[in-house]
Scaffold this motif. Structure first.
Motif, PDB file in Angstrom:
ATOM      1  N   ARG A 135       0.822  -1.206   0.000  1.00 33.04           N
ATOM      2  CA  ARG A 135       0.000   0.000   0.000  1.00 33.04           C
ATOM      3  C   ARG A 135       0.859   1.261   0.000  1.00 33.04           C
ATOM      4  O   ARG A 135       0.636   2.191  -0.784  1.00 33.04           O
ATOM      5  CB  ARG A 135      -0.933   0.005   1.210  1.00 33.04           C
ATOM      6  CG  ARG A 135      -2.065  -0.996   1.105  1.00 33.04           C
ATOM      7  CD  ARG A 135      -3.009  -0.881   2.286  1.00 33.04           C
ATOM      8  NE  ARG A 135      -4.143  -1.777   2.163  1.00 33.04           N
ATOM      9  CZ  ARG A 135      -5.233  -1.491   1.474  1.00 33.04           C
ATOM     10  NH1 ARG A 135      -5.351  -0.334   0.855  1.00 33.04           N
ATOM     11  NH2 ARG A 135      -6.223  -2.354   1.398  1.00 33.04           N
ATOM     12  N   GLY A 136       1.838   1.298   0.899  1.00 32.36           N
ATOM     13  CA  GLY A 136       2.685   2.485   0.975  1.00 32.36           C
ATOM     14  C   GLY A 136       3.485   2.704  -0.288  1.00 32.36           C
ATOM     15  O   GLY A 136       3.629   3.838  -0.772  1.00 32.36           O
ATOM     16  N   ASN A 164       1.875  14.885   3.758  1.00 30.09           N
ATOM     17  CA  ASN A 164       1.764  15.239   5.176  1.00 30.09           C
ATOM     18  C   ASN A 164       1.506  13.960   5.978  1.00 30.09           C
ATOM     19  O   ASN A 164       0.377  13.495   6.091  1.00 30.09           O
ATOM     20  CB  ASN A 164       0.628  16.241   5.376  1.00 30.09           C
ATOM     21  CG  ASN A 164       0.588  16.804   6.777  1.00 30.09           C
ATOM     22  OD1 ASN A 164       0.898  16.124   7.748  1.00 30.09           O
ATOM     23  ND2 ASN A 164       0.193  18.062   6.883  1.00 30.09           N
ATOM     24  N   GLY A 165       2.583  13.397   6.532  1.00 30.70           N
ATOM     25  CA  GLY A 165       2.489  12.093   7.188  1.00 30.70           C
ATOM     26  C   GLY A 165       1.628  12.087   8.432  1.00 30.70           C
ATOM     27  O   GLY A 165       0.860  11.154   8.664  1.00 30.70           O
ATOM     28  N   GLY A 166       1.756  13.124   9.278  1.00 24.94           N
ATOM     29  CA  GLY A 166       0.958  13.171  10.492  1.00 24.94           C
ATOM     30  C   GLY A 166      -0.522  13.214  10.191  1.00 24.94           C
ATOM     31  O   GLY A 166      -1.334  12.511  10.817  1.00 24.94           O
ATOM     32  N   LEU A 167      -0.897  14.023   9.212  1.00 23.56           N
ATOM     33  CA  LEU A 167      -2.295  14.125   8.819  1.00 23.56           C
ATOM     34  C   LEU A 167      -2.786  12.811   8.232  1.00 23.56           C
ATOM     35  O   LEU A 167      -3.884  12.331   8.546  1.00 23.56           O
ATOM     36  CB  LEU A 167      -2.456  15.261   7.804  1.00 23.56           C
ATOM     37  CG  LEU A 167      -3.875  15.612   7.362  1.00 23.56           C
ATOM     38  CD1 LEU A 167      -4.708  16.058   8.550  1.00 23.56           C
ATOM     39  CD2 LEU A 167      -3.850  16.697   6.299  1.00 23.56           C
ATOM     40  N   ALA A 189      -2.565   3.120   7.857  1.00 20.34           N
ATOM     41  CA  ALA A 189      -1.846   4.148   8.609  1.00 20.34           C
ATOM     42  C   ALA A 189      -0.354   3.851   8.619  1.00 20.34           C
ATOM     43  O   ALA A 189       0.476   4.747   8.432  1.00 20.34           O
ATOM     44  CB  ALA A 189      -2.386   4.231  10.037  1.00 20.34           C
ATOM     45  N   ALA A 190      -0.005   2.600   8.814  1.00 20.64           N
ATOM     46  CA  ALA A 190       1.404   2.231   8.892  1.00 20.64           C
ATOM     47  C   ALA A 190       2.113   2.346   7.554  1.00 20.64           C
ATOM     48  O   ALA A 190       3.343   2.434   7.515  1.00 20.64           O
ATOM     49  CB  ALA A 190       1.526   0.797   9.408  1.00 20.64           C
ATOM     50  N   SER A 191       1.362   2.365   6.460  1.00 19.66           N
ATOM     51  CA  SER A 191       1.992   2.450   5.140  1.00 19.66           C
ATOM     52  C   SER A 191       2.782   3.742   4.967  1.00 19.66           C
ATOM     53  O   SER A 191       3.621   3.842   4.082  1.00 19.66           O
ATOM     54  CB  SER A 191       0.942   2.319   4.029  1.00 19.66           C
ATOM     55  OG  SER A 191       0.063   3.429   4.024  1.00 19.66           O
ATOM     56  N   TYR A 192       2.536   4.727   5.835  1.00 15.83           N
ATOM     57  CA  TYR A 192       3.330   5.952   5.736  1.00 15.83           C
ATOM     58  C   TYR A 192       4.792   5.707   6.082  1.00 15.83           C
ATOM     59  O   TYR A 192       5.655   6.488   5.697  1.00 15.83           O
ATOM     60  CB  TYR A 192       2.777   7.073   6.615  1.00 15.83           C
ATOM     61  CG  TYR A 192       3.563   8.349   6.411  1.00 15.83           C
ATOM     62  CD1 TYR A 192       3.425   9.059   5.220  1.00 15.83           C
ATOM     63  CD2 TYR A 192       4.476   8.795   7.348  1.00 15.83           C
ATOM     64  CE1 TYR A 192       4.183  10.191   4.983  1.00 15.83           C
ATOM     65  CE2 TYR A 192       5.235   9.929   7.127  1.00 15.83           C
ATOM     66  CZ  TYR A 192       5.077  10.631   5.942  1.00 15.83           C
ATOM     67  OH  TYR A 192       5.838  11.748   5.701  1.00 15.83           O
TER      68      TYR A 192
END
Length: 329
Positions: free
Chosen positions: A73-74, A122-125, A139-142
């Motif tokens: 996914r990432g 924007n990783g946090g967002l 979420a972890a794909s970032y």
């Protein structure tokens, strides 16, 4: 008073409300963090440490068996943004070259500004939105998409010679907190429950700290052109990212959540200009435009993600803040 319920009634509220609050305080009283210092100052400047802990807690909910899905996914989302950056670089490089446009409605627009705004998510967002509307794997794909951060891919896209290395320490640092969380969560199910339940609590805190890095006056400085750049980033990258996300088995929600410009992208034009002086003239206006894109995308993407989630679910928006452990397995 039902403060929590009121915040959650805002699309992406646990992220966007603290983000807006931090941005407003920074805009109206930019020296607040320095004035109070201590723990209060840390709330304004501590996004990265809070995100590091968030990574550990998020990682604890991910089964080792889901790792291929995280990478898939990432990698797909990151690859899409990089390809879009390259296409933008090729097209604008052919049309306007290295220097910015000097007159007319598009004065200040440059290849550097557009590529820098496209390349970095924007990783946090993204992680906050995926924690609420997606899965822990999304979420972890970032942790894969974090490779976009900084000037590296922008320099590659712009064809800067001699800057092709990427420190292994930075690569390792981007995934180490997540890996530690995964190890702990897979070794002990009780620890997985304990750490996993803490992740949603941290969202408003790092959202506030991220907002505290945004000066709303930047939008005014860039004018309508900066707003237009931010909207274009959402429309163009968001459309393609939704398609890619759906092709790899998602609902498209992760695609919209990734259609942003990261705060650190505003520093990229200056870094590129320092590495290649041909971009020196473009760096100043590009910084303002990219900063405007950061703010515009940070404010528009959360409600758009919530809307898309409602549309694909056909009902009220929002998952529980963190997927159940059974779903992660």
């Amino acid at each position: 008073m039902r403060v929590k319920r009121a915040i959650e009634n805002v699309p992406g509220g646990m992220m966007i409300v603290p983000l807006v609050l931090g941005a407003v305080i920074t805009t109206l009283a930019p020296r607040t963090a320095a004035f109070f210092g201590s723990f209060t100052g840390a709330l304004f400047t501590g996004a990265l440490p809070i995100l590091a802990v968030f990574y550990v807690c998020m990682g604890s909910t991910i089964s080792v068996r889901s790792l291929p899905e995280v990478v898939r996914r990432g990698g797909a989302l990151m690859g899409t943004k990089i390809v879009l950056g390259i296409l933008a670089g090729l097209l604008l490089g052919h049309l306007i070259g290295v220097q910015p446009i000097h007159g007319g409605w598009f004065a200040g627009v440059s290849t550097l500004a557009v590529v820098a705004a496209v390349n970095d998510t924007n990783g946090g967002l993204y992680m906050a939105l995926m924690s609420q509307y997606g899965s822990s794997e999304e979420a972890a794909s970032y942790s894969v998409m974090a490779l976009e951060s900084g000037p590296f891919f922008t320099m590659i896209t712009l064809g800067v010679a001699g800057l092709s290395s990427f420190p292994w320490q930075t690569l390792l640092g981007a995934i180490l907190p997540l890996a530690i969380g995964m190890i702990l969560g897979n070794l002990d199910s009780e620890l997985r429950d304990y750490l996993g339940s803490a992740a949603p609590v941290m969202i408003p805190f790092f959202a506030f700290a991220l907002g505290a890095t945004l000066d709303l006056r930047r939008v005014w400085e860039a004018g309508l052109l900066g707003v237009a750049l931010g909207i274009a980033i959402i429309l163009v990258t968001g459309t393609l990212l939704i398609l890619i996300d759906r092709l790899i088995g998602g609902k498209g929600t992760a695609g919209i959540a990734a259609a942003t410009t990261a705060g650190n992208a505003a520093a990229v034009p200056a870094l590129v200009a320092a590495a290649n002086h041909r971009y020196a003239e473009a760096a100043g206006p590009a910084t303002v435009l990219v900063a405007s894109s950061v703010i515009v995308t940070a404010f528009l993407v959360p409600p758009l993600t919530a809307w898309w989630d409602r549309r694909t679910r056909g009902g009220p928006s929002g998952n529980p803040p963190l997927p159940a452990v059974e779903e992660a397995l």
